[in-house]
Design an enzyme around this catalytic site. Sequence first.
Site, short mmCIF file in Angstrom:
data_model
loop_
_atom_site.label_atom_id
_atom_site.label_comp_id
_atom_site.label_asym_id
_atom_site.label_seq_id
_atom_site.Cartn_x
_atom_site.Cartn_y
_atom_site.Cartn_z
N HIS A 10 0.88 -1.17 0.00
CA HIS A 10 0.00 0.00 0.00
C HIS A 10 0.92 1.22 0.00
O HIS A 10 2.06 1.12 0.45
CB HIS A 10 -0.89 -0.03 1.26
CG HIS A 10 -2.04 0.92 1.20
ND1 HIS A 10 -3.20 0.63 0.51
CD2 HIS A 10 -2.23 2.14 1.75
CE1 HIS A 10 -4.05 1.64 0.65
NE2 HIS A 10 -3.48 2.57 1.39
N HIS A 127 -8.26 -0.56 8.25
CA HIS A 127 -7.44 0.58 7.88
C HIS A 127 -7.70 1.82 8.74
O HIS A 127 -6.79 2.39 9.35
CB HIS A 127 -7.71 0.89 6.40
CG HIS A 127 -7.00 2.05 5.81
ND1 HIS A 127 -5.87 1.93 5.03
CD2 HIS A 127 -7.27 3.38 5.85
CE1 HIS A 127 -5.48 3.11 4.62
NE2 HIS A 127 -6.31 4.02 5.10
N ASP A 150 -9.36 9.81 4.30
CA ASP A 150 -8.37 9.78 3.21
C ASP A 150 -9.06 9.38 1.93
O ASP A 150 -10.29 9.51 1.81
CB ASP A 150 -7.19 8.86 3.58
CG ASP A 150 -7.59 7.41 3.83
OD1 ASP A 150 -8.72 7.01 3.46
OD2 ASP A 150 -6.77 6.66 4.41
N GLY A 181 -11.10 12.39 0.04
CA GLY A 181 -9.77 12.25 -0.55
C GLY A 181 -9.83 12.06 -2.05
O GLY A 181 -9.03 12.64 -2.79
N GLY A 316 -4.68 10.41 5.42
CA GLY A 316 -3.95 11.28 4.51
C GLY A 316 -4.52 12.69 4.41
O GLY A 316 -3.79 13.66 4.27
N ASN A 320 -4.02 18.08 5.55
CA ASN A 320 -4.49 19.36 5.04
C ASN A 320 -4.41 20.38 6.17
O ASN A 320 -5.36 20.63 6.91
CB ASN A 320 -5.93 19.25 4.52
CG ASN A 320 -6.34 20.46 3.69
OD1 ASN A 320 -6.23 21.59 4.15
ND2 ASN A 320 -6.81 20.22 2.49
N SER A 539 12.45 20.62 3.80
CA SER A 539 13.03 19.28 3.91
C SER A 539 14.38 19.19 3.21
O SER A 539 14.61 19.81 2.17
CB SER A 539 12.07 18.24 3.33
OG SER A 539 11.69 18.58 2.01
#
Length: 578
Positions: A10, A127, A150, A181, A316, A320, A539
């Site tokens: 996944h 999940h 998500d 999502g 996920g 936001n 990053s």
Amino acid sequence: MLILGLNMFHGDASAALVQDGEVVFAIAEERLNRIKHYAGFPALAIKACLDFAGAKITDIDHVAIGQDSDANLAQKVQYALSNPAKILNLIRLRQRKQPLRDVRSLLAHALEVDSNALHLQQHHLEHHIAHIASSYYCSPWEKAAGFSYDGSGDFVSTMMARCEGNRIEVLDRVFLPDSLGSFYTMICEFIGYPQYGDEGKVMGLAPYGKDTLSERLGEVIGLQNGSFKLNSSFFKPLGSNQGMQVMPDGTVRLARHFSPRMVKTFGDPREPRTEVTQREMDLAYGMQHRFEEVFFHLLNQLGKRVSCENLAMAGGCALNSVANGKLFARTPFRHTWIQPAAGDEGLAIGAALHTYHAVLNQPRHFVMKNSYLGPEFSHARIESDLKKAGLPYRKLDRKPLLDIVAQQIAAGNVVGWFQGRMEWGPRALGNRSILAHPGMPGMKDILNARIKQREWFRPFAPSIIEERQREYFEHDHPSPFMLHVYKIRPEKRSQLSAVNHVDDTGRLQTVGRDENPLYHDLIRTFERKTGIPVVLNTSFNENEPIVCKPEEAIDCFKRTRMDVLAIGPYISTKTEIQ
């Protein structure tokens, strides 16, 4: 007791190790194999977990996986019965996933041991329960509302729960094809950002748009009976891969989401890497507006059912940060704890902690106070890699290191900052970061031209010492994992010009000294030189997963136009420091 948590086959495959109820190590596979959003079996991440603990796979008592293909089977069948092709898709999906459930054999093969030597118990967890567990069980609370959303997971897009003690009680699920999502992903794809993970980019485009298409996007998604509904005529039907295909090399490819009706309503989709027009900006604005409308509606429904001001959130869509920053004013919740790895890599932690608390009924005592759960490297290893790379360097004590690095940032130079244990989750939080002056004119353009090469509309983030947050931002709820966007106070915007987005907001990271003493003291040192208790933080990477090992940081430093590398106690510069 050792519990290995996994997200496998996944997007964002990962592994986490829970020892006697405490998360001691966690890492996404992409950081080790350097394949972004890798979706295969996380063999390297598992080995890293074991190496950290000085354990062998035969020492593992339980393995927990954050997916369960048997979950919500009745809803899957009901959906499939509406069309013969859907029945075939469901059968193909289950056939493809069945061999992947034999985790014992997968572990034995990856780690080259006899499967009969493994005495672990195997647990599969739905999940979205794993998502909520990854947040709630890491929080300091004994009671909270749980929320996960998500694209999809085990045929569910959204889950609401009541969390108390060891128990997570599911109150409601939103089943596919309805998915916030999927709505967000489809619009992103339509405006030319079709890659897995592109949604975060487009969030930064939304403030450039105007409110010209929000009403028409109301035809695509709307509120209904305390929940929401997608208009299926704007979407291609779900296939056997539920919109996402894992390729043989472990990369993720999204299937096309939008139907011909989108083209008829909004015009031709934008081709990737072509000019972004006002239409795309307005679509992004409308998409974010509709997303927030549904999100706040769901949270208000949850608030009516769970009388608590604490919100534990993951999934996920919980990345936001714009919506997260607004929820305090638009919902009953006053405190959030959002899993730093809110995406699917966080399933590894959630599944492992759920097994410990909900299955084995062990008491809670762990609180995740920071996200530094990845590998750390010795000074000897760092120095060896510097020598191999042929870089000149100096070794410094703590205070001189902080002083020189702060001075370099104050002078407008760009610093690669590699310290301690790597962060868990998608954000660099001061251990694998590139740092720069937050108020220097043109710094955003300098970073993009020299290193990041990002889209012009994407903002950079401010790291601020937590005790100064209220002076600079219009909200004081902390954001240690860079998961909230707040307005910057008008009188401080010039000081933060390089991190002030077009709508006068910043996606901030609050830095507490107890969370990261070295990074906190660096920002304090920078403040003494400039009067600004903030640094620009992005990053440490260049179109690749965030660097993990010293040699990756050194290579990124060498091939980009970074000025300074501060790696452990060592500093290397491309020009002589005066």
